[in-house]
Design an enzyme around this catalytic site. Structure first.
Site, PDB file in Angstrom:
ATOM      1  N   LYS A  77     -11.664  15.169   4.613  1.00 16.82           N
ATOM      2  CA  LYS A  77     -12.823  14.701   3.850  1.00 16.82           C
ATOM      3  C   LYS A  77     -13.724  13.828   4.713  1.00 16.82           C
ATOM      4  CE  LYS A  77     -13.504  10.832   1.042  1.00 16.82           C
ATOM      5  NZ  LYS A  77     -13.171   9.906  -0.058  1.00 16.82           N
TER       6      LYS A  77
ATOM      7  N   LYS B  56     -17.734  18.372  -2.362  1.00 18.56           N
ATOM      8  CA  LYS B  56     -17.349  17.258  -3.239  1.00 18.56           C
ATOM      9  C   LYS B  56     -18.595  16.444  -3.560  1.00 18.56           C
ATOM     10  CE  LYS B  56     -14.380  13.199  -3.532  1.00 18.56           C
ATOM     11  NZ  LYS B  56     -13.025  12.686  -3.333  1.00 18.56           N
TER      12      LYS B  56
ATOM     13  N   GLU C  78     -18.646  15.953   1.491  1.00 16.16           N
ATOM     14  CA  GLU C  78     -18.940  15.034   0.389  1.00 16.16           C
ATOM     15  C   GLU C  78     -20.242  14.263   0.605  1.00 16.16           C
ATOM     16  OE1 GLU C  78     -15.917  12.080  -0.472  1.00 16.16           O
ATOM     17  OE2 GLU C  78     -17.048  11.276  -2.155  1.00 16.16           O
TER      18      GLU C  78
ATOM     19  N   ARG D 219       0.852  -1.199   0.000  1.00 20.19           N
ATOM     20  CA  ARG D 219       0.000   0.000   0.000  1.00 20.19           C
ATOM     21  C   ARG D 219       0.888   1.251   0.000  1.00 20.19           C
ATOM     22  NH1 ARG D 219      -3.100  -3.374   3.701  1.00 20.19           N
ATOM     23  NH2 ARG D 219      -2.231  -2.372   5.552  1.00 20.19           N
TER      24      ARG D 219
HETATM   25  P1  13P Z   1     -13.935   8.215  -6.880  1.00 16.93           P
HETATM   26  O1  13P Z   1     -13.496   9.358  -7.761  1.00 16.93           O
HETATM   27  O2  13P Z   1     -13.325   6.897  -7.247  1.00 16.93           O
HETATM   28  O3  13P Z   1     -15.428   8.181  -6.697  1.00 16.93           O
HETATM   29  O4  13P Z   1     -13.315   8.504  -5.452  1.00 16.93           O
HETATM   30  C1  13P Z   1     -13.438   9.756  -4.921  1.00 16.93           C
HETATM   31  C2  13P Z   1     -13.676   9.650  -3.488  1.00 16.93           C
HETATM   32  O5  13P Z   1     -12.887  10.098  -2.686  1.00 16.93           O
HETATM   33  C3  13P Z   1     -14.916   9.003  -3.037  1.00 16.93           C
HETATM   34  O6  13P Z   1     -15.107   9.270  -1.688  1.00 16.93           O
END
Ligand code: 13P
Length: 336
Positions: free
Chosen positions: A136, A219, A177, A46
């Site tokens: 986030k 987001k 988000e 990872r």
């Molecule tokens: P994706 O662009 O693969 O959807 O991932 C963005 C992300 O951080 C989802 O939480």
């Protein structure tokens, strides 16, 4: 970076030609990604994979910030440096995923609520010390027969606002988000309706909980047809409906909208972003915070092998360059 104000960090994350790399897959999700290239998921693989992406020469021309997972923000690069030092050295701002995942919502079968508020104030203080300047939190809303319920949207919006307020208190820019998932056979108008309701609820909660709009980024998902909908909306329709939805719901004080890719292919996500940036000027920057749509080619090129590292970095840089062009409305498919 230490003396940057939250407004400046938010603006730097959506600077022209730049956007965010989401590399914050949880241990479970990164295992799924590594499984696709028959590579075991260990602390070392990872680290190797994330180091490969983040040490790509020139990545800082297209990537403003990177969202890390708890494990990664504490890891060291192969040369013994903290990964966060390597990231800062590329001119990229380190960020951190702070939610602890979406869990079943009580009394609402099939719906999820994102957890992670307990102890968050202390965790944010620690992440700030470790170098994170933005964070986030992802809420998940699914579209189904009788979903989403307003109850699910409300509980998720409340948690998003609590998280965002705690971030700002800690000197960290929150990325808010609320993801309306693409899974399902719903059409684009159903996605529009759910996205609009979700965003209205989220901004209502952000207002009630005193979140400073200038110091956050949104987001969201794009407004698209469900993955298994027989009638797939085209690029023009996606861009038009997505922008109209945000005009109805996102206050002008928010500095930027950074889209997730949500399972769209690299090229589709790029085409949609490009079309939106070609459609005119809006109060907020329209940029990206892609995970899969920035990583898919690089992961496939790497295959977990040392001898493929250079090819993987070239694939990542190419994808980042095209996504950056789309962020400026200057992409065309012949650049692929
Ligand atoms: P994706 O662009 O693969 O959807 O991932 C963005 C992300 O951080 C989802 O939480």
């Amino acid at each position: 970076m230490d003396d940057m104000e939250l407004e400046d960090i938010a603006k730097a994350l959506v600077a022209p030609s730049k956007g965010i790399l989401a590399a914050d897959e949880s241990t479970g999700t990164i295992k799924k990604r590594l499984d696709t290239i028959n590579t075991p998921s260990t602390e070392e693989t990872r680290r190797d994979y994330r180091e490969l992406l983040l040490s790509t020469k020139g990545a800082g021309d297209y990537i403003s910030g990177v969202i890390l997972y708890d494990e990664t923000i504490r890891q060291k690069a192969k040369d013994g440096r903290q990964l966060t030092d390597l990231i800062n050295g590329q001119g990229i701002i380190p960020g951190i995923k702070v939610d602890t995942g979406a869990k079943p919502l009580a009394f609402s079968e099939g719906e999820l609520v994102t957890e992670g508020l307990d102890g968050l104030r202390d965790r944010l203080a620690e992440y700030h010390k470790l170098g994170a300047r933005f964070a986030k939190w992802r809420a998940v809303i699914s579209i189904g027969e009788s979903a989403p319920s307003q109850y699910c949207i409300d509980t998720n919006a409340h948690a998003l606002a609590r998280y965002a307020a705690l971030c700002q208190e800690a000197g960290i820019v929150p990325i808010v988000e609320p993801e309306v998932l693409m899974d399902g056979d719903h059409n684009i108008d159903e996605c529009y309706a759910v996205t609009e309701t979700t965003l209205k609820t989220v901004f209502d909660e952000l207002y009630k909980q005193r979140v400073v709009l200038e110091q956050m980024l949104l987001k969201p998902n794009m407004v698209v047809s469900g993955m298994s909908c027989p009638e797939q909306a085209g690029v023009e329709e996606v861009a038009t409906k997505t922008l109209y939805c945000f005009e109805q719901t996102v206050p002008a004080a928010v500095p930027g909208i950074v889209f997730l890719s949500g399972g769209q292919s690299e090229q589709k996500a790029t085409e949609h972003l490009n079309a939106m940036n070609q459609m005119g000027t809006y109060p907020w920057e329209i940029s990206y915070s892609f995970g899969r749509a920035l990583q898919a080619s690089a992961l496939a090129a790497w295959q977990g092998k040392k001898e493929n590292e250079e090819a993987a970095q070239a694939a990542f840089l190419h994808r980042a360059k095209l996504t950056s062009a789309a962020r400026d409305g200057e992409y065309s498919p012949d650049m692929e």
